[in-house]
Design an enzyme around this catalytic site. Structure first.
Site, PDB file in Angstrom:
ATOM      1  CE  LYS A 107       6.849  11.768   9.252  1.00 24.99           C
ATOM      2  NZ  LYS A 107       5.747  11.606  10.201  1.00 24.99           N
ATOM      3  N   GLY A 121       7.610  11.630  14.553  1.00 21.50           N
ATOM      4  CA  GLY A 121       8.084  12.106  15.847  1.00 21.50           C
ATOM      5  C   GLY A 121       7.573  11.256  16.988  1.00 21.50           C
ATOM      6  N   GLY A 160       6.908  16.181  15.834  1.00 16.76           N
ATOM      7  CA  GLY A 160       5.743  16.885  16.373  1.00 16.76           C
ATOM      8  C   GLY A 160       5.734  16.954  17.895  1.00 16.76           C
ATOM      9  CG  ASP A 192       3.317  12.419   7.524  1.00 18.12           C
ATOM     10  OD1 ASP A 192       4.135  11.498   7.695  1.00 18.12           O
ATOM     11  OD2 ASP A 192       2.481  12.771   8.372  1.00 18.12           O
ATOM     12  CE  LYS A 247       1.140   9.281   9.830  1.00 20.16           C
ATOM     13  NZ  LYS A 247       2.381  10.065  10.012  1.00 20.16           N
TER      14      LYS A 247
END
Ligand SMILES: Nc1ncnc2c1ncn2[C@@H]1O[C@H](COP(=O)(O)OP(=O)(O)O)[C@@H](O)[C@H]1O
Ligand SMILES: CC(=O)N[C@@H](CCC(=O)OP(=O)(O)O)C(=O)O
Length: 248
Positions: free
Chosen positions: A8, A11, A37, A151, A209
């Site tokens: 992952k 941003g 984000g 996430d 997360k």
């Protein structure tokens, strides 16, 4: 060092040269889920919208959703181009492509959802053809697209693949003192996470997360890790020398 990984990309790491080189050079199979984000926030602001967050999730009224999707898709295409230019042919997709992420709306947050189904076969087919799939965290329910925290989406995809999940972000892992990198916790279990949450040590964007890392374990990932997106990080995580590693 060629273990298959779900990575992952946050941003907060957009366009980071070192990270793109790291991902492009990784010798094993990768499936990527990206966030965006900061880009979403910037686009909403340009349109005169303000975001409100609840538990690290962006409340998304229906009228914000187009901007959320546009910002995510542009981020994905930029990442796909950056990886492809570095020799790793990447395709930027979302849960809308081939209906590959099935979602369910979360109450009280507008068009925000979680992932309840992953079409892992599509991802494996693309890998087999030599393409690295890069997914934007948009899932579908019967009413249309849902904004899923990246996430959360990454945890679900890792679980469906049964692969380890590595969450790359702008901090070196979970810190005992959220402001002090020297307090990085090398290893966490679900019980240890529960205690940290109780103490309020895990805050803001770190909440989804950590939840996603634990969800990935419950859904079938052998382990998960949160680590800083920088050159050499994937090998260092595999050697257990970087990041916070989560095991059941
Ligand atoms: N205990 C903690 N340890 C480390 N970072 C934390 C902790 N609690 C909260 N954070 C914050 O979480 C942030 C990472 O989440 P986020 O900004 O959503 O990243 P991304 O965009 O990569 O998903 C860090 O930059 C840090 O400010
Ligand atoms: C519901 C929700 O919060 N969705 C996230 C999706 C993007 C994301 O998660 O990006 P990062 O990984 O950069 O944080 C959002 O709107 O910001």
């Amino acid at each position: 060092m060629s273990e298959a990984l779900l990575v992952k990309v946050g941003g907060s790491l957009r366009g980071a040269e070192a990270l793109l080189s790291e991902l492009a050079a990784y010798p094993g199979p990768l499936v990527l889920v990206h966030g965006g984000g900061p880009e979403i926030g910037a686009w909403l602001k340009r349109l005169g919208y303000e975001s409100r967050f609840v538990g690290g999730l962006r409340v998304t009224p229906p009228e914000h959703l187009e901007a959320v999707e546009m910002a995510l898709y542009l981020t994905g295409k930029r990442l796909a181009e950056g990886l492809s230019r570095r020799g790793r042919k990447a395709l930027a997709l979302s849960g809308r492509d081939a209906l590959c992420l099935k979602g369910r709306a979360l109450p009280g947050l507008g068009r925000v959802g979680e992932v309840v189904g992953v079409e892992a076969g599509l991802l494996l087919d693309l890998l087999e053809k030599g393409y690295t799939p890069l997914l934007a965290p948009i899932a579908l329910d019967e009413e249309g697209p849902l904004n899923v925290n990246a996430d959360t989406a990454a945890g679900a995809v890792a679980g469906a693949l049964g692969w380890p999940a590595v969450f790359l972000t702008d901090v070196e892992g979970v810190y005992r003192d959220p402001k002090d990198p020297k307090t990085r916790l090398a290893h966490l279990t679900p019980e240890a996470v529960a205690a940290l949450k109780e103490e309020g040590v895990v805050q803001g964007g770190m909440i989804p997360k950590v939840e996603a890392a634990l969800f990935a374990l419950r859904a079938g990932a052998p382990w998960a890790a949160i680590a800083k997106g920088e050159r050499g990080v994937l090998e260092a995580v595999l050697r257990k020398e970087a990041g916070t590693r989560f095991t059941p």
